[in-house]
Enzyme design. Structure first.
Site, PDB file in Angstrom:
ATOM      1  N   ARG A 191      -9.375  -0.549   4.129  1.00  0.00           N
ATOM      2  CA  ARG A 191      -9.087  -0.227   2.732  1.00  0.00           C
ATOM      3  C   ARG A 191      -9.825  -1.131   1.762  1.00  0.00           C
ATOM      4  NH1 ARG A 191      -4.872   3.056   0.958  1.00  0.00           N
ATOM      5  NH2 ARG A 191      -3.596   3.971   2.607  1.00  0.00           N
ATOM      6  N   TYR A 203      -2.676 -10.397   3.992  1.00  0.00           N
ATOM      7  CA  TYR A 203      -2.707  -8.991   4.391  1.00  0.00           C
ATOM      8  C   TYR A 203      -4.160  -8.607   4.650  1.00  0.00           C
ATOM      9  CZ  TYR A 203      -1.865  -3.890   3.924  1.00  0.00           C
ATOM     10  OH  TYR A 203      -1.797  -2.527   4.123  1.00  0.00           O
ATOM     11  N   TYR A 223     -12.833  -4.164  -3.108  1.00  0.00           N
ATOM     12  CA  TYR A 223     -14.037  -3.788  -3.862  1.00  0.00           C
ATOM     13  C   TYR A 223     -15.012  -4.951  -4.031  1.00  0.00           C
ATOM     14  CZ  TYR A 223     -17.179  -1.596  -7.182  1.00  0.00           C
ATOM     15  OH  TYR A 223     -18.293  -1.098  -7.780  1.00  0.00           O
ATOM     16  N   THR A 262       0.834  -1.210   0.000  1.00  0.00           N
ATOM     17  CA  THR A 262       0.000   0.000   0.000  1.00  0.00           C
ATOM     18  C   THR A 262       0.861   1.251   0.000  1.00  0.00           C
ATOM     19  OG1 THR A 262      -1.705  -1.179   1.232  1.00  0.00           O
ATOM     20  CG2 THR A 262      -1.821   1.224   1.230  1.00  0.00           C
ATOM     21  N   LYS A 274      -0.368 -10.235   7.996  1.00  0.00           N
ATOM     22  CA  LYS A 274      -0.183  -8.847   8.407  1.00  0.00           C
ATOM     23  C   LYS A 274      -1.543  -8.374   8.884  1.00  0.00           C
ATOM     24  CE  LYS A 274       0.814  -4.171   6.747  1.00  0.00           C
ATOM     25  NZ  LYS A 274       1.166  -3.314   5.586  1.00  0.00           N
ATOM     26  N   ILE A 280       5.090  -4.904   9.911  1.00  0.00           N
ATOM     27  CA  ILE A 280       5.325  -4.403   8.556  1.00  0.00           C
ATOM     28  C   ILE A 280       4.954  -2.935   8.620  1.00  0.00           C
ATOM     29  CG2 ILE A 280       4.637  -4.547   6.138  1.00  0.00           C
ATOM     30  CD1 ILE A 280       4.294  -7.568   6.551  1.00  0.00           C
TER      31      ILE A 280
END
Length: 299
Positions: A140, A135, A109, A46, A164, A209
């Site tokens: 997000r 992740y 999405y 990201t 993560k 991370i």
């Protein structure tokens, strides 16, 4: 065996004024990180603005990072996508380039079901032979990997070895850690939030991370090292000393503030790609103040 223990940097992608990738500066950033004790380079995450890269740029960055690091520390390549076939393509190419592991984000999405997540990650894992870090960043992606789902994925795919965790939900992380222990599987947890490194370490986490590592790599490394060495007091002190800076680094959407911070340090991270815009002046001032108070030298 863990991919890495400590602080891996979610490294920025420096850009030229025209928005093209500045590979010379990317190389300098990688060398800076290695010189200041970063434990792993996470490329095209990201923070690296992978969402606005073409596939060619994405893969070029991964190849460059692998060659630049040259085996000194692990390189973890971000290869996630909201399209399973695209994630497979990026993952298989990253493996060919010599990436040590992959960071695969939940499909954004689409808002896959939990069964959809199992199918997605299993297909990606089956396409490669190197380790994968899931992740989880629902803020997000609009999609949350539940603890039971993470365990199911890890049991189905032996090369899915870590997560993560950037949900911000410490109860969820605790539940996941509990299930890992109950199931007796090797599955590492990394903090995906710089303000939660110590809490996640206390639940058995292996490190972070980190966005903070871009500007304070050695201190971030030391938060983890101190804790794992048994010096919880020092680890906690370092975590809390960084709190105001971490807050400033997330005062606008990542990576807007961290690129601004690096530019303030004279490290030439360059511009952001649209739709990201430059940091608002009032937030820049707060960031500058937090960096100065933290002891970072500005140019």
């Amino acid at each position: 065996m863990s991919i890495f223990t400590g602080a891996g940097v979610a490294i920025v992608t420096p850009m030229n004024e025209d928005g093209s990738i500045n590979f010379e500066k990317l190389g300098e950033h990688i060398e800076y990180q290695i010189a200041h004790k970063t434990d792993s380079i996470i490329i095209c995450g990201t923070t690296g603005e992978s969402a606005t890269m073409t596939h060619e740029e994405h893969l070029a960055c991964i190849k460059f990072a692998v060659e630049k690091v040259a085996g000194r520390i692990p390189v973890v390549a971000g290869t996630g996508s909201n399209c399973t076939d695209t994630a497979i393509y990026l993952s298989t190419e990253a493996e060919k380039y010599g990436a040590d592991a992959l960071l695969v984000v939940t499909p954004y999405y689409n808002k896959a079901t939990q069964n959809g997540l199992v199918a997605h990650f299993t297909k990606v894992a089956d396409s490669v032979n190197i380790p994968i870090i899931l992740y989880n960043v629902p803020s997000r992606t609009g999609c949350n990997i539940l603890p039971e789902t993470a365990i199911k994925i890890a049991k189905k795919s032996k090369n899915v070895v870590a997560i993560k965790e950037a949900s911000g939900n410490m109860s969820q992380v605790a539940q996941l850690a509990t299930l890992v222990r109950k199931e007796g599987i090797d599955f590492d947890i990394y903090s995906g939030n710089d303000d939660q490194i110590v809490p996640i370490l206390s639940l058995g986490g292996k490190g972070v991370i980190s966005v903070l590592s871009n500007v304070a790599p050695e201190n971030t490394h030391n938060i983890v090292k101190s804790y794992l060495d048994g010096d919880v007091e020092t680890s906690l002190r370092l975590q809390l000393e960084a709190f105001d800076l971490i807050k400033a680094l997330f005062s606008e959407v990542n990576p807007i503030p961290v690129k601004a911070a690096l530019n303030m340090m004279g490290m030439e991270a360059g511009v952001l790609r649209a739709p990201l815009t430059e940091m608002e002046p009032q937030n820049q001032e707060k960031l500058r103040q937090a960096m100065t108070e933290y002891g970072i030298v500005l140019k």
